[in-house]
Design a protein around this motif. Structure first.
Motif, PDB file in Angstrom:
ATOM      1  N   ARG A 119       0.829  -1.207   0.000  1.00  0.00           N
ATOM      2  CA  ARG A 119       0.000   0.000   0.000  1.00  0.00           C
ATOM      3  C   ARG A 119       0.862   1.256   0.000  1.00  0.00           C
ATOM      4  NH1 ARG A 119      -4.590  -2.534   3.904  1.00  0.00           N
ATOM      5  NH2 ARG A 119      -5.358  -3.952   2.295  1.00  0.00           N
ATOM      6  N   SER A 120       0.274   2.336  -0.493  1.00  0.00           N
ATOM      7  CA  SER A 120       0.931   3.651  -0.582  1.00  0.00           C
ATOM      8  C   SER A 120       2.116   3.638  -1.546  1.00  0.00           C
ATOM      9  CB  SER A 120       1.366   4.142   0.808  1.00  0.00           C
ATOM     10  OG  SER A 120       0.241   4.279   1.642  1.00  0.00           O
ATOM     11  N   LYS A 121       2.058   2.778  -2.545  1.00  0.00           N
ATOM     12  CA  LYS A 121       3.093   2.730  -3.581  1.00  0.00           C
ATOM     13  C   LYS A 121       2.523   3.085  -4.958  1.00  0.00           C
ATOM     14  CE  LYS A 121       5.794  -0.814  -1.156  1.00  0.00           C
ATOM     15  NZ  LYS A 121       6.621   0.107  -0.444  1.00  0.00           N
ATOM     16  N   GLY A 122       1.250   3.523  -4.996  1.00  0.00           N
ATOM     17  CA  GLY A 122       0.648   3.961  -6.247  1.00  0.00           C
ATOM     18  C   GLY A 122      -0.092   2.895  -7.023  1.00  0.00           C
ATOM     19  N   TYR A 123      -0.203   1.693  -6.490  1.00  0.00           N
ATOM     20  CA  TYR A 123      -0.855   0.610  -7.238  1.00  0.00           C
ATOM     21  C   TYR A 123      -2.365   0.811  -7.348  1.00  0.00           C
ATOM     22  CZ  TYR A 123       3.638  -1.756  -6.809  1.00  0.00           C
ATOM     23  OH  TYR A 123       4.969  -2.083  -6.872  1.00  0.00           O
ATOM     24  N   GLY A 124      -3.021   1.214  -6.265  1.00  0.00           N
ATOM     25  CA  GLY A 124      -4.451   1.499  -6.330  1.00  0.00           C
ATOM     26  C   GLY A 124      -4.737   2.644  -7.284  1.00  0.00           C
ATOM     27  N   GLU A 125      -3.887   3.645  -7.265  1.00  0.00           N
ATOM     28  CA  GLU A 125      -4.023   4.773  -8.183  1.00  0.00           C
ATOM     29  C   GLU A 125      -3.908   4.305  -9.632  1.00  0.00           C
ATOM     30  OE1 GLU A 125      -1.936   9.121  -9.080  1.00  0.00           O
ATOM     31  OE2 GLU A 125      -1.095   7.820  -7.520  1.00  0.00           O
ATOM     32  N   LYS A 126      -2.946   3.435  -9.909  1.00  0.00           N
ATOM     33  CA  LYS A 126      -2.783   2.910 -11.275  1.00  0.00           C
ATOM     34  C   LYS A 126      -4.044   2.168 -11.726  1.00  0.00           C
ATOM     35  CE  LYS A 126       2.265   2.160 -11.283  1.00  0.00           C
ATOM     36  NZ  LYS A 126       2.643   3.394 -11.841  1.00  0.00           N
ATOM     37  N   LEU A 127      -4.630   1.357 -10.834  1.00  0.00           N
ATOM     38  CA  LEU A 127      -5.832   0.608 -11.210  1.00  0.00           C
ATOM     39  C   LEU A 127      -7.029   1.532 -11.408  1.00  0.00           C
ATOM     40  CD1 LEU A 127      -5.694  -2.731  -9.199  1.00  0.00           C
ATOM     41  CD2 LEU A 127      -5.558  -2.408 -11.670  1.00  0.00           C
ATOM     42  N   LEU A 128      -7.183   2.540 -10.569  1.00  0.00           N
ATOM     43  CA  LEU A 128      -8.291   3.481 -10.771  1.00  0.00           C
ATOM     44  C   LEU A 128      -8.088   4.295 -12.042  1.00  0.00           C
ATOM     45  CD1 LEU A 128      -9.331   4.796  -7.255  1.00  0.00           C
ATOM     46  CD2 LEU A 128     -10.675   3.431  -8.846  1.00  0.00           C
ATOM     47  N   ASN A 129      -6.860   4.704 -12.323  1.00  0.00           N
ATOM     48  CA  ASN A 129      -6.588   5.419 -13.579  1.00  0.00           C
ATOM     49  C   ASN A 129      -6.856   4.527 -14.781  1.00  0.00           C
ATOM     50  OD1 ASN A 129      -5.894   7.871 -12.372  1.00  0.00           O
ATOM     51  ND2 ASN A 129      -3.733   7.335 -12.246  1.00  0.00           N
ATOM     52  N   PHE A 130      -6.478   3.261 -14.686  1.00  0.00           N
ATOM     53  CA  PHE A 130      -6.775   2.297 -15.747  1.00  0.00           C
ATOM     54  C   PHE A 130      -8.288   2.195 -15.946  1.00  0.00           C
ATOM     55  CE2 PHE A 130      -8.273  -1.975 -16.643  1.00  0.00           C
ATOM     56  CZ  PHE A 130      -7.702  -2.220 -17.885  1.00  0.00           C
ATOM     57  N   THR A 131      -9.036   2.123 -14.857  1.00  0.00           N
ATOM     58  CA  THR A 131     -10.496   2.004 -14.925  1.00  0.00           C
ATOM     59  C   THR A 131     -11.103   3.254 -15.547  1.00  0.00           C
ATOM     60  OG1 THR A 131     -10.462   0.530 -13.015  1.00  0.00           O
ATOM     61  CG2 THR A 131     -12.580   1.543 -13.568  1.00  0.00           C
ATOM     62  N   GLU A 132     -10.572   4.423 -15.221  1.00  0.00           N
ATOM     63  CA  GLU A 132     -11.043   5.664 -15.853  1.00  0.00           C
ATOM     64  C   GLU A 132     -10.827   5.614 -17.363  1.00  0.00           C
ATOM     65  OE1 GLU A 132      -9.535   9.252 -14.034  1.00  0.00           O
ATOM     66  OE2 GLU A 132     -10.016   8.502 -12.027  1.00  0.00           O
ATOM     67  N   SER A 133      -9.666   5.154 -17.789  1.00  0.00           N
ATOM     68  CA  SER A 133      -9.389   5.035 -19.231  1.00  0.00           C
ATOM     69  C   SER A 133     -10.324   4.029 -19.881  1.00  0.00           C
ATOM     70  CB  SER A 133      -7.936   4.614 -19.461  1.00  0.00           C
ATOM     71  OG  SER A 133      -7.065   5.626 -19.062  1.00  0.00           O
ATOM     72  N   TRP A 134     -10.544   2.895 -19.206  1.00  0.00           N
ATOM     73  CA  TRP A 134     -11.456   1.876 -19.718  1.00  0.00           C
ATOM     74  C   TRP A 134     -12.842   2.483 -19.889  1.00  0.00           C
ATOM     75  CZ3 TRP A 134     -15.993  -0.587 -19.103  1.00  0.00           C
ATOM     76  CH2 TRP A 134     -16.165  -1.834 -19.690  1.00  0.00           C
ATOM     77  N   ALA A 135     -13.285   3.223 -18.883  1.00  0.00           N
ATOM     78  CA  ALA A 135     -14.615   3.850 -18.931  1.00  0.00           C
ATOM     79  C   ALA A 135     -14.720   4.816 -20.108  1.00  0.00           C
ATOM     80  CB  ALA A 135     -14.896   4.572 -17.616  1.00  0.00           C
ATOM     81  N   LYS A 136     -13.744   5.665 -20.280  1.00  0.00           N
ATOM     82  CA  LYS A 136     -13.756   6.622 -21.397  1.00  0.00           C
ATOM     83  C   LYS A 136     -13.774   5.892 -22.731  1.00  0.00           C
ATOM     84  CE  LYS A 136     -11.305  10.272 -18.954  1.00  0.00           C
ATOM     85  NZ  LYS A 136     -10.013  10.968 -18.803  1.00  0.00           N
ATOM     86  N   ASP A 137     -12.948   4.856 -22.858  1.00  0.00           N
ATOM     87  CA  ASP A 137     -12.875   4.087 -24.105  1.00  0.00           C
ATOM     88  C   ASP A 137     -14.199   3.403 -24.454  1.00  0.00           C
ATOM     89  OD1 ASP A 137     -10.220   4.811 -24.330  1.00  0.00           O
ATOM     90  OD2 ASP A 137      -9.437   2.856 -23.678  1.00  0.00           O
ATOM     91  N   HIS A 138     -15.022   3.142 -23.437  1.00  0.00           N
ATOM     92  CA  HIS A 138     -16.306   2.452 -23.636  1.00  0.00           C
ATOM     93  C   HIS A 138     -17.501   3.383 -23.458  1.00  0.00           C
ATOM     94  CE1 HIS A 138     -13.469  -0.871 -23.022  1.00  0.00           C
ATOM     95  NE2 HIS A 138     -14.293  -1.562 -23.789  1.00  0.00           N
ATOM     96  N   GLN A 139     -17.277   4.685 -23.532  1.00  0.00           N
ATOM     97  CA  GLN A 139     -18.309   5.717 -23.473  1.00  0.00           C
ATOM     98  C   GLN A 139     -19.104   5.750 -22.162  1.00  0.00           C
ATOM     99  OE1 GLN A 139     -18.182   3.733 -26.659  1.00  0.00           O
ATOM    100  NE2 GLN A 139     -16.553   5.235 -26.948  1.00  0.00           N
ATOM    101  N   TYR A 140     -18.420   5.549 -21.043  1.00  0.00           N
ATOM    102  CA  TYR A 140     -19.030   5.738 -19.728  1.00  0.00           C
ATOM    103  C   TYR A 140     -18.552   7.079 -19.193  1.00  0.00           C
ATOM    104  CZ  TYR A 140     -20.662   1.005 -20.074  1.00  0.00           C
ATOM    105  OH  TYR A 140     -21.309  -0.120 -20.494  1.00  0.00           O
TER     106      TYR A 140
END
Length: 143
Positions: free
Chosen positions: A87-108
């Protein structure tokens, strides 16, 4: 070696993240976990992704695309956990950023989640680091 994100689809792949997911969902045994994840994939379009560092799963996110009158087309994050040792190494942030990109790519248009009242460190992370706002309370009644 940089961290990489992979989707977990097969039963064998899904089971690999159970020890980590159990840190978030200790009430589940492996069979229950697999049954719930496979049902959620089939019924709710649940997606499960793992972040690997040096080939070890260090963080996992599970989310599902949804449509409601309140949020419109959005992503609901059901599960997000990073191994306690990472924890506190940026991994959760990377996954949430990935999810944001996934959402944008799929029109959410947005991402929503709930977090247990006792998880004050998680709340600080969502609000201060990831810029999520509090928009409602979640109420639950067991039946």
């Amino acid at each position: 070696m940089p961290a990489k994100i992979i989707q977990l689809k097969s039963n064998e792949e899904i089971i690999t993240c159970f020890p980590l997911m159990q840190q978030l969902r200790p009430q589940l045994d492996q069979a229950q976990f697999l049954d719930l994840v496979t049902e959620a994939i089939k019924v709710d379009r649940y997606h499960l992704f793992a972040l690997l560092s040096k080939e070890n799963i260090v963080s996992v996110i599970g989310f599902k695309p949804m449509t409601t009158l309140y949020y419109g087309r959005f992503i609901w994050v059901c599960d997000l956990v990073t191994h306690v040792d990472y924890r506190s190494k940026g991994y959760g942030e990377k996954l949430l950023n990935f999810t944001e990109s996934w959402a944008k790519d799929h029109q959410y248009t947005s991402i929503a989640l709930s977090s247990g009242m006792q998880r004050t460190d998680a709340h600080r992370f969502y609000q201060q680091k990831m810029h999520y706002g509090k928009v409602s309370y979640v109420f639950k009644k067991d039946i």
